[in-house]
Design a protein around this motif. Structure first.
Motif, PDB file in Angstrom:
ATOM      1  N   LYS A   1       2.201   9.504  -6.831  1.00  0.00           N
ATOM      2  CA  LYS A   1       3.384   9.339  -5.977  1.00  0.00           C
ATOM      3  C   LYS A   1       2.959   8.900  -4.570  1.00  0.00           C
ATOM      4  N   LEU A   2       1.885   9.518  -4.062  1.00  0.00           N
ATOM      5  CA  LEU A   2       1.373   9.161  -2.737  1.00  0.00           C
ATOM      6  C   LEU A   2      -0.106   8.828  -2.837  1.00  0.00           C
ATOM      7  N   ILE A   3      -0.551   7.847  -2.062  1.00  0.00           N
ATOM      8  CA  ILE A   3      -1.955   7.422  -2.051  1.00  0.00           C
ATOM      9  C   ILE A   3      -2.479   7.576  -0.632  1.00  0.00           C
ATOM     10  N   ILE A   4      -3.601   8.293  -0.492  1.00  0.00           N
ATOM     11  CA  ILE A   4      -4.236   8.435   0.818  1.00  0.00           C
ATOM     12  C   ILE A   4      -5.629   7.811   0.743  1.00  0.00           C
ATOM     13  N   PRO A   5      -5.825   6.615   1.339  1.00  0.00           N
ATOM     14  CA  PRO A   5      -7.154   5.990   1.344  1.00  0.00           C
ATOM     15  C   PRO A   5      -8.100   6.765   2.256  1.00  0.00           C
ATOM     16  N   MET A   6      -9.396   6.698   1.948  1.00  0.00           N
ATOM     17  CA  MET A   6     -10.398   7.398   2.767  1.00  0.00           C
ATOM     18  C   MET A   6     -11.709   6.629   2.720  1.00  0.00           C
ATOM     19  N   GLY A   7     -12.574   6.933   3.681  1.00  0.00           N
ATOM     20  CA  GLY A   7     -13.904   6.322   3.684  1.00  0.00           C
ATOM     21  C   GLY A   7     -13.910   4.828   3.933  1.00  0.00           C
ATOM     22  N   TYR A   8     -12.829   4.315   4.485  1.00  0.00           N
ATOM     23  CA  TYR A   8     -12.704   2.857   4.656  1.00  0.00           C
ATOM     24  C   TYR A   8     -13.263   2.412   6.007  1.00  0.00           C
ATOM     25  N   ASN A   9     -13.369   1.105   6.171  1.00  0.00           N
ATOM     26  CA  ASN A   9     -13.674   0.535   7.489  1.00  0.00           C
ATOM     27  C   ASN A   9     -12.637  -0.552   7.782  1.00  0.00           C
ATOM     28  N   GLU A  10     -12.806  -1.224   8.932  1.00  0.00           N
ATOM     29  CA  GLU A  10     -11.740  -2.186   9.320  1.00  0.00           C
ATOM     30  C   GLU A  10     -11.686  -3.408   8.412  1.00  0.00           C
ATOM     31  N   LYS A  11     -12.725  -3.579   7.593  1.00  0.00           N
ATOM     32  CA  LYS A  11     -12.712  -4.714   6.656  1.00  0.00           C
ATOM     33  C   LYS A  11     -12.090  -4.302   5.314  1.00  0.00           C
ATOM     34  N   THR A  12     -12.467  -3.111   4.829  1.00  0.00           N
ATOM     35  CA  THR A  12     -12.068  -2.746   3.463  1.00  0.00           C
ATOM     36  C   THR A  12     -10.617  -2.291   3.362  1.00  0.00           C
ATOM     37  N   LEU A  13     -10.099  -1.655   4.411  1.00  0.00           N
ATOM     38  CA  LEU A  13      -8.716  -1.168   4.327  1.00  0.00           C
ATOM     39  C   LEU A  13      -7.696  -2.308   4.207  1.00  0.00           C
ATOM     40  N   PRO A  14      -7.779  -3.349   5.055  1.00  0.00           N
ATOM     41  CA  PRO A  14      -6.818  -4.454   4.911  1.00  0.00           C
ATOM     42  C   PRO A  14      -6.893  -5.124   3.532  1.00  0.00           C
ATOM     43  N   LEU A  15      -8.109  -5.220   2.971  1.00  0.00           N
ATOM     44  CA  LEU A  15      -8.252  -5.826   1.636  1.00  0.00           C
ATOM     45  C   LEU A  15      -7.553  -4.980   0.579  1.00  0.00           C
ATOM     46  N   PHE A  16      -7.676  -3.663   0.706  1.00  0.00           N
ATOM     47  CA  PHE A  16      -7.019  -2.762  -0.236  1.00  0.00           C
ATOM     48  C   PHE A  16      -5.489  -2.868  -0.115  1.00  0.00           C
ATOM     49  N   LEU A  17      -5.003  -2.900   1.111  1.00  0.00           N
ATOM     50  CA  LEU A  17      -3.554  -3.000   1.321  1.00  0.00           C
ATOM     51  C   LEU A  17      -3.021  -4.322   0.768  1.00  0.00           C
ATOM     52  N   LYS A  18      -3.783  -5.391   0.982  1.00  0.00           N
ATOM     53  CA  LYS A  18      -3.368  -6.706   0.477  1.00  0.00           C
ATOM     54  C   LYS A  18      -3.313  -6.685  -1.050  1.00  0.00           C
ATOM     55  N   GLU A  19      -4.343  -6.087  -1.662  1.00  0.00           N
ATOM     56  CA  GLU A  19      -4.387  -5.983  -3.129  1.00  0.00           C
ATOM     57  C   GLU A  19      -3.174  -5.208  -3.655  1.00  0.00           C
ATOM     58  N   ALA A  20      -2.746  -4.217  -2.869  1.00  0.00           N
ATOM     59  CA  ALA A  20      -1.604  -3.385  -3.264  1.00  0.00           C
ATOM     60  C   ALA A  20      -0.273  -4.034  -2.891  1.00  0.00           C
ATOM     61  N   GLY A  21      -0.361  -5.211  -2.257  1.00  0.00           N
ATOM     62  CA  GLY A  21       0.866  -5.921  -1.887  1.00  0.00           C
ATOM     63  C   GLY A  21       1.596  -5.286  -0.721  1.00  0.00           C
ATOM     64  N   VAL A  22       0.827  -4.647   0.176  1.00  0.00           N
ATOM     65  CA  VAL A  22       1.437  -3.941   1.314  1.00  0.00           C
ATOM     66  C   VAL A  22       0.992  -4.620   2.600  1.00  0.00           C
TER      67      VAL A  22
END
Length: 216
Positions: free
Chosen positions: A166-187
């Protein structure tokens, strides 16, 4: 106890404090041996400390023994019960640099809210994790670099799709990996929130919502 407030705060890397009432869970507390770029360290008293991997950035149980509170420390696979809360630790492996490490993913239900914490998981989810994290409410997913023993953005998104939290909390990311994850998730870009405060009923109707917590 149901419908008490759960409060989740983020303290960098994969370090989270999950509190409900007087019970405090510390997930992957950062050790005092880890030299954080910001130079700050967090200390509080926890009821339970859950450590997924034997690495300085997440094996700091001593940092959450504080103010007369000595946590029950869990560092590996198995079944545990602490204060009426059942915790399942699931064996996994990860590679940090070139070194193979054991990584324990944890699944627990706190106040009727089911949490899965994947830790330093770098590959695909194991069948055991998928089975135990069925119908998970909150998923803590690593979004980092494979070289540091975490899922890359693509594997992290695949884990989210497989577990349907229901909820996703990303962790351990950096300024490069978080935007890529959000883009992959369509956010599109998300604003970070200081802390997440919720009750069980707040999860009703949610599906795959991503929450970015700002570091305390």
């Amino acid at each position: 106890l149901y419908n008490s407030l759960m409060v989740i705060t983020y303290h960098g890397k994969q370090f989270f404090k999950v509190q409900f009432g007087d019970t405090i869970f510390a997930f992957n507390p950062i050790s005092k041996d880890y030299k954080s770029p910001s130079g700050k360290s967090t200390r509080f008293g926890a009821s339970v400390a859950l450590i997924t991997t034997d690495l300085p950035e997440c094996n700091g149980a001593e940092q959450v023994a504080y103010a007369g509170k000595d946590p029950f420390v869990i560092t590996g696979p198995g079944e545990y019960e602490v204060g009426g809360n059942f915790i399942k630790g699931i064996y996994g492996e990860t590679t940090v640099g070139k070194e193979k490490k054991v990584n324990t993913a944890y699944v627990t239900t706190i106040d009727n809210i089911k949490i899965a914490f994947l830790g330093f998981s770098s590959g695909k989810l194991t069948g055991d994790v998928k089975e135990l994290a069925d119908q998970v409410d909150i998923l803590f997913v690593p979004v980092g670099e494979e070289t540091d023993g975490q899922m890359n953005y693509h594997a992290a998104h695949a884990a989210v799709v497989a577990l349907e939290p229901k909820l996703i909390i990303p962790m351990g990311y950096n300024e490069k990996t978080l935007p890529l994850f959000l883009k992959e998730a369509g956010v599109k870009q998300l604003e970070a929130v200081e802390k997440l405060t919720l009750k069980r009923k707040d999860l009703d109707g949610k599906s795959g919502e991503i929450i970015i917590l700002s570091e305390e």
